[in-house]
Design an enzyme around this catalytic site. Structure first.
Site, mmCIF file in Angstrom:
data_model
loop_
_atom_site.group_PDB
_atom_site.id
_atom_site.type_symbol
_atom_site.label_atom_id
_atom_site.label_comp_id
_atom_site.label_asym_id
_atom_site.label_seq_id
_atom_site.Cartn_x
_atom_site.Cartn_y
_atom_site.Cartn_z
ATOM 1 N N ASP A 1 3.261 -4.804 -3.398
ATOM 2 C CA ASP A 1 3.215 -3.624 -4.248
ATOM 3 C C ASP A 1 4.678 -3.202 -4.435
ATOM 4 O OD1 ASP A 1 2.298 -1.172 -5.475
ATOM 5 O OD2 ASP A 1 2.722 -0.166 -3.578
ATOM 6 N N LEU A 2 4.962 -2.368 -5.415
ATOM 7 C CA LEU A 2 6.362 -1.981 -5.648
ATOM 8 C C LEU A 2 6.700 -0.596 -5.063
ATOM 9 C CD1 LEU A 2 9.097 -2.531 -7.177
ATOM 10 C CD2 LEU A 2 8.108 -1.211 -9.050
ATOM 11 N N ASP A 3 6.058 0.432 -5.656
ATOM 12 C CA ASP A 3 6.391 1.814 -5.274
ATOM 13 C C ASP A 3 5.992 2.098 -3.831
ATOM 14 O OD1 ASP A 3 7.298 2.790 -7.890
ATOM 15 O OD2 ASP A 3 5.237 2.456 -8.515
ATOM 16 N N THR B 1 10.260 4.673 -4.510
ATOM 17 C CA THR B 1 10.045 5.441 -5.745
ATOM 18 C C THR B 1 8.877 6.413 -5.604
ATOM 19 O OG1 THR B 1 8.955 3.438 -6.435
ATOM 20 C CG2 THR B 1 11.039 3.940 -7.506
ATOM 21 N N LEU C 1 -2.558 9.974 -4.911
ATOM 22 C CA LEU C 1 -2.114 9.456 -6.207
ATOM 23 C C LEU C 1 -1.357 8.138 -6.066
ATOM 24 C CD1 LEU C 1 -0.883 12.639 -8.121
ATOM 25 C CD2 LEU C 1 -3.168 11.649 -7.981
ATOM 26 N N LYS C 2 -1.029 7.771 -4.838
ATOM 27 C CA LYS C 2 -0.296 6.521 -4.627
ATOM 28 C C LYS C 2 -1.151 5.345 -5.072
ATOM 29 C CE LYS C 2 2.865 7.958 -1.004
ATOM 30 N NZ LYS C 2 3.237 7.833 0.413
ATOM 31 N N GLY C 3 -0.575 4.463 -5.840
ATOM 32 C CA GLY C 3 -1.303 3.285 -6.305
ATOM 33 C C GLY C 3 -2.220 3.568 -7.482
ATOM 34 N N VAL C 4 -2.310 4.833 -7.867
ATOM 35 C CA VAL C 4 -3.219 5.252 -8.939
ATOM 36 C C VAL C 4 -2.452 5.298 -10.269
ATOM 37 C CG1 VAL C 4 -4.644 7.202 -9.711
ATOM 38 C CG2 VAL C 4 -4.645 6.532 -7.303
ATOM 39 N N ARG D 1 -1.050 6.123 -14.115
ATOM 40 C CA ARG D 1 -0.504 7.372 -14.651
ATOM 41 C C ARG D 1 -1.605 8.257 -15.238
ATOM 42 N NH1 ARG D 1 4.069 6.257 -18.892
ATOM 43 N NH2 ARG D 1 4.522 4.620 -17.384
ATOM 44 N N LYS E 1 6.079 13.498 -17.946
ATOM 45 C CA LYS E 1 6.141 13.039 -16.546
ATOM 46 C C LYS E 1 6.965 11.763 -16.468
ATOM 47 C CE LYS E 1 4.921 10.700 -12.759
ATOM 48 N NZ LYS E 1 5.015 9.257 -12.522
ATOM 49 N N SER F 1 1.712 -4.447 -9.004
ATOM 50 C CA SER F 1 1.934 -2.994 -9.085
ATOM 51 C C SER F 1 1.179 -2.378 -10.257
ATOM 52 C CB SER F 1 3.437 -2.737 -9.269
ATOM 53 O OG SER F 1 3.674 -1.410 -9.665
ATOM 54 N N ALA F 2 0.788 -1.129 -10.086
ATOM 55 C CA ALA F 2 0.108 -0.414 -11.175
ATOM 56 C C ALA F 2 1.110 0.159 -12.171
ATOM 57 C CB ALA F 2 -0.729 0.721 -10.591
ATOM 58 N N ASN G 1 6.495 0.682 -15.248
ATOM 59 C CA ASN G 1 7.959 0.654 -15.143
ATOM 60 C C ASN G 1 8.439 -0.407 -14.144
ATOM 61 O OD1 ASN G 1 8.549 3.016 -16.851
ATOM 62 N ND2 ASN G 1 7.465 4.159 -15.263
ATOM 63 N N LYS H 1 -6.188 0.026 -9.217
ATOM 64 C CA LYS H 1 -6.556 -0.059 -7.805
ATOM 65 C C LYS H 1 -7.413 1.158 -7.472
ATOM 66 C CE LYS H 1 -1.966 -1.986 -6.790
ATOM 67 N NZ LYS H 1 -0.635 -1.722 -6.241
ATOM 68 N N GLU I 1 1.084 -3.256 1.036
ATOM 69 C CA GLU I 1 0.696 -2.056 0.293
ATOM 70 C C GLU I 1 0.980 -0.775 1.076
ATOM 71 O OE1 GLU I 1 -0.474 -0.253 -2.075
ATOM 72 O OE2 GLU I 1 -0.903 -1.742 -3.586
ATOM 73 N N ASP I 2 1.367 0.284 0.374
ATOM 74 C CA ASP I 2 1.549 1.572 1.062
ATOM 75 C C ASP I 2 0.451 2.567 0.699
ATOM 76 O OD1 ASP I 2 2.456 1.965 -1.621
ATOM 77 O OD2 ASP I 2 3.426 3.810 -0.960
HETATM 78 C C1 G6P Z 1 2.186 3.042 -8.724
HETATM 79 C C2 G6P Z 1 2.461 4.355 -8.017
HETATM 80 C C3 G6P Z 1 1.733 5.501 -8.673
HETATM 81 C C4 G6P Z 1 2.010 5.510 -10.166
HETATM 82 C C5 G6P Z 1 1.560 4.196 -10.789
HETATM 83 C C6 G6P Z 1 1.854 4.131 -12.277
HETATM 84 O O1 G6P Z 1 0.958 2.558 -8.345
HETATM 85 O O2 G6P Z 1 2.101 4.273 -6.657
HETATM 86 O O3 G6P Z 1 2.168 6.692 -8.073
HETATM 87 O O4 G6P Z 1 1.352 6.581 -10.798
HETATM 88 O O5 G6P Z 1 2.258 3.138 -10.150
HETATM 89 O O6 G6P Z 1 3.249 4.097 -12.454
HETATM 90 P P1 G6P Z 1 4.007 4.317 -13.810
HETATM 91 O O7 G6P Z 1 5.440 3.965 -13.470
HETATM 92 O O8 G6P Z 1 3.427 3.376 -14.815
HETATM 93 O O9 G6P Z 1 3.828 5.734 -14.204
HETATM 94 MG MG MG Z 2 2.692 1.833 -3.683
#
Ligand code: G6P
Ligand code: MG
Length: 220
Positions: free
Chosen positions: A8-10, A16, A43-46, A48, A75, A113-114, A117, A144, A168-169
């Site tokens: 996963d990224l964030d 981030t 909201l993590k992994g969820v 936008r 946002k 990653s979801a 970005n 996810k 994953e976090d």
């Molecule tokens: C990741 C993060 C979420 C974020 C989602 C969408 O999964 O954990 O917090 O909302 O990505 O990211 P984005 O950069 O497309 O808004």
């Molecule tokens: Mg994450």
């Protein structure tokens, strides 16, 4: 044995998660909605869209479609203002050590990653070239805990889900990895990520021997 290690990224490769939090908090406050760290955890992994839906639900607010899309752009603009300042110094501790070890061991490496970005962030921190395949928010239709993002990564690498290991976090991400029949490794708090097969506070706790064991484990 060739395995796929899906990151996963964030909150796993880069911190981030804190920037997502700050951007969502600013937005929630502008709507008169309070927003706690516990809520942020959910909201993590969820995606936008779903994140904003949840915040509105928590605040008992209904808004027009037009305002919804305006808030989503706001946002993201706020979030991107933090991303613009990122460099390789923001890679989380020992992530490069693990990536280099996997490359040395000839293992496949994917991003799952979801985030829409994700590619831009990997470029900013100069890790883009380390990944054999990248699946992000622009490639998936289901968020996810749906396992789509990880299954697409496995498919792109030609490796069966049972031979994939996910870092994953987020609670949603651990659930997604488990549903996909992959090995789930939580990066973060043991209590929050208790559904994972293994949990580490961060990559500094992960030894090369542990990775080698995962690589050597035969799945029948
Ligand atoms: C990741 C993060 C979420 C974020 C989602 C969408 O999964 O954990 O917090 O909302 O990505 O990211 P984005 O950069 O497309 O808004
Ligand atoms: Mg994450």
């Amino acid at each position: 044995m060739k395995k796929a290690f899906i990151f996963d990224l964030d909150g796993v490769i880069v911190d981030t998660a804190k920037y997502h939090f700050l951007a969502w908090q600013k937005l929630a406050h502008s709507l008169g909605i309070s927003f706690s760290e516990e809520q942020n955890e959910q909201l993590k992994g969820v995606s936008r869209v779903q994140s904003l839906e949840k915040i509105l639900e928590w605040g008992n607010k209904t808004i027009s479609e037009e305002r919804f899309s305006r808030l989503m752009s706001e946002k993201n603009e706020e979030y991107l203002s933090y991303i613009a300042k990122m460099d390789a110094g923001e890679i989380l501790p020992d992530v490069p050590r693990i990536l280099e070890h996997l490359i040395l061991e000839n293992q496949a490496i994917a991003l799952g990653s979801a985030s829409k970005n994700a590619r831009a962030i990997l470029e900013k921190v100069q890790l883009y070239d380390k990944f054999n395949t990248i699946v992000d928010g622009t490639n998936v239709s289901k968020a996810k805990p749906d396992p789509e993002v990880f299954l697409l990564g496995a498919k792109a690498l030609g490796i069966s889900p049972e031979n994939c290991i996910v870092f994953e976090d987020s609670v949603a991400g651990i659930k997604a990895a488990n549903i996909a029949n992959m090995i789930s490794i939580g990066i973060g708090n043991q209590e929050v990520l208790h559904e994972a097969d293994y949990v580490f506070n961060d990559f500094t706790e992960i030894k090369e021997e542990f990775i080698n064991q995962l690589v050597a484990t035969k799945i029948v």
